[in-house]
Design an enzyme around this catalytic site. Sequence first.
Site, PDB file in Angstrom:
ATOM      1  N   CYS A   1       0.633  12.203  -8.078  1.00 57.58           N
ATOM      2  CA  CYS A   1       0.372  12.979  -6.869  1.00 57.58           C
ATOM      3  C   CYS A   1       0.601  14.454  -7.166  1.00 57.58           C
ATOM      4  CB  CYS A   1       1.316  12.557  -5.739  1.00 57.58           C
ATOM      5  SG  CYS A   1       1.133  10.847  -5.234  1.00 57.58           S
TER       6      CYS A   1
ATOM      7  N   GLY B   1     -10.024  -1.587 -12.889  1.00 53.78           N
ATOM      8  CA  GLY B   1     -10.835  -2.748 -13.199  1.00 53.78           C
ATOM      9  C   GLY B   1     -10.843  -3.077 -14.679  1.00 53.78           C
TER      10      GLY B   1
ATOM     11  N   LYS C   1       0.844  -1.195   0.000  1.00 60.29           N
ATOM     12  CA  LYS C   1       0.000   0.000   0.000  1.00 60.29           C
ATOM     13  C   LYS C   1       0.875   1.239   0.000  1.00 60.29           C
ATOM     14  CE  LYS C   1      -3.737   2.235   2.497  1.00 60.29           C
ATOM     15  NZ  LYS C   1      -4.359   2.589   1.212  1.00 60.29           N
TER      16      LYS C   1
ATOM     17  N   ASN D   1      -1.404   3.469 -14.014  1.00 59.47           N
ATOM     18  CA  ASN D   1      -2.171   3.823 -12.838  1.00 59.47           C
ATOM     19  C   ASN D   1      -3.616   4.078 -13.278  1.00 59.47           C
ATOM     20  OD1 ASN D   1      -2.782   4.579 -10.193  1.00 59.47           O
ATOM     21  ND2 ASN D   1      -0.927   5.802  -9.963  1.00 59.47           N
ATOM     22  N   THR D   2      -4.464   4.502 -12.386  1.00 59.12           N
ATOM     23  CA  THR D   2      -5.885   4.659 -12.706  1.00 59.12           C
ATOM     24  C   THR D   2      -6.157   5.866 -13.611  1.00 59.12           C
ATOM     25  OG1 THR D   2      -6.174   5.943 -10.680  1.00 59.12           O
ATOM     26  CG2 THR D   2      -6.647   3.585 -10.557  1.00 59.12           C
TER      27      THR D   2
ATOM     28  N   ASN E   1       5.081   6.366  -6.983  1.00 58.94           N
ATOM     29  CA  ASN E   1       3.787   6.805  -7.510  1.00 58.94           C
ATOM     30  C   ASN E   1       3.864   8.301  -7.788  1.00 58.94           C
ATOM     31  OD1 ASN E   1       1.150   7.524  -8.017  1.00 58.94           O
ATOM     32  ND2 ASN E   1       0.366   6.934  -6.006  1.00 58.94           N
TER      33      ASN E   1
ATOM     34  N   ASN F   1       5.944   1.062  -2.208  1.00 59.42           N
ATOM     35  CA  ASN F   1       5.350   2.088  -3.050  1.00 59.42           C
ATOM     36  C   ASN F   1       5.318   3.398  -2.273  1.00 59.42           C
ATOM     37  OD1 ASN F   1       2.815   3.732  -3.881  1.00 59.42           O
ATOM     38  ND2 ASN F   1       3.104   2.362  -5.614  1.00 59.42           N
TER      39      ASN F   1
ATOM     40  N   THR G   1      -7.624  -4.660  -8.715  1.00 63.00           N
ATOM     41  CA  THR G   1      -9.059  -4.565  -8.444  1.00 63.00           C
ATOM     42  C   THR G   1      -9.722  -5.931  -8.338  1.00 63.00           C
ATOM     43  OG1 THR G   1      -9.163  -2.408  -9.512  1.00 63.00           O
ATOM     44  CG2 THR G   1     -11.231  -3.587  -9.295  1.00 63.00           C
TER      45      THR G   1
ATOM     46  N   ASN H   1     -12.118   4.985  -7.007  1.00 60.62           N
ATOM     47  CA  ASN H   1     -11.668   5.142  -5.636  1.00 60.62           C
ATOM     48  C   ASN H   1     -10.933   6.467  -5.471  1.00 60.62           C
ATOM     49  OD1 ASN H   1      -8.681   4.854  -4.507  1.00 60.62           O
ATOM     50  ND2 ASN H   1      -8.741   3.869  -6.528  1.00 60.62           N
TER      51      ASN H   1
END
Length: 303
Positions: free
Chosen positions: A129, A216, A45, A191-192, A126, A99, A265, A69
Amino acid sequence: MADLKVTVAGVEFQNPLIAASGTFGFGREFAEFYPLRTLGGISCKGITLKERPGNPPPRIAETPGGMLNAVGLQNPGVDHFIENDLPWLKEQGTAVIANIAGNTPEEYCEMAEKLSGTAVDMIEMNISCPNVKQGGVQFGTSCAGVEGITKAVRKHCKKPLMVKLSPNVSDISEIAAAAESAGADAISMINTLTGMRIDIQTRRPIIRNNTGGLSGPALFPVAVRMVNQAYRRVKIPIVGMGGISKWQDAVEMLLAGASALQIGTVFFSDPYAPVKILDGLNDYLDRSRISTVSDLTGQVQLW
């Protein structure tokens, strides 16, 4: 049986399946289902320099083909991770990827330095951000931003450095090249995607943050396209992710150019997904008379 071992930036994974950051916590809950050594690795996480409570609820919502999310990087902070979670993780017989996320280059650099003195196998950065010093612009949405943050962290990172790319850009291959030129040892993608849904009764967004990250199966075709674009541009290994939920998806993502895979997901609907994906991948390799899974990487034949 085929050889499922893969190597990414000098780190050996016993198979190409890695639990994606943010969907697997620090692995303790999933250890009740099967030994974590079943996985090639765990991307923990996302952790920040200090503890973060995350965003107010509602912050997760199901959508057709996936979920939105905006959890907001709720986590106990890097020091707590090093002291309390990492020792347990290193006993589980799988590769551990830390991460990291931050609001300023200095935060990223400090975390990279702290983690470089630990037993983590790799650091995943990541960059989706906000950069507080640049008026809230995300690090990962411009070549200059990606190059700048990667160069800065590279100086402090003594572990293999993997940069996680945002898909919310106009040309992912340029972003991948920027990460490579700045010293990234590998890239993980994607990433999303940023998404939004609205409750037509209340006329408010269905999550409190208004927008959130879409993940997903709905994301999968975009992820395959972007991985292939990056593969044809850079030489460093790619860890592909974005909607992988069955073994056929895993094969497809490898063919597109991924050296390893992250799944995320799907854990919310089927915690046993990696076991099923690995079984299917093994069967496919045997039927195809392929001796090692790495032979699939980048083997798509474009028209």
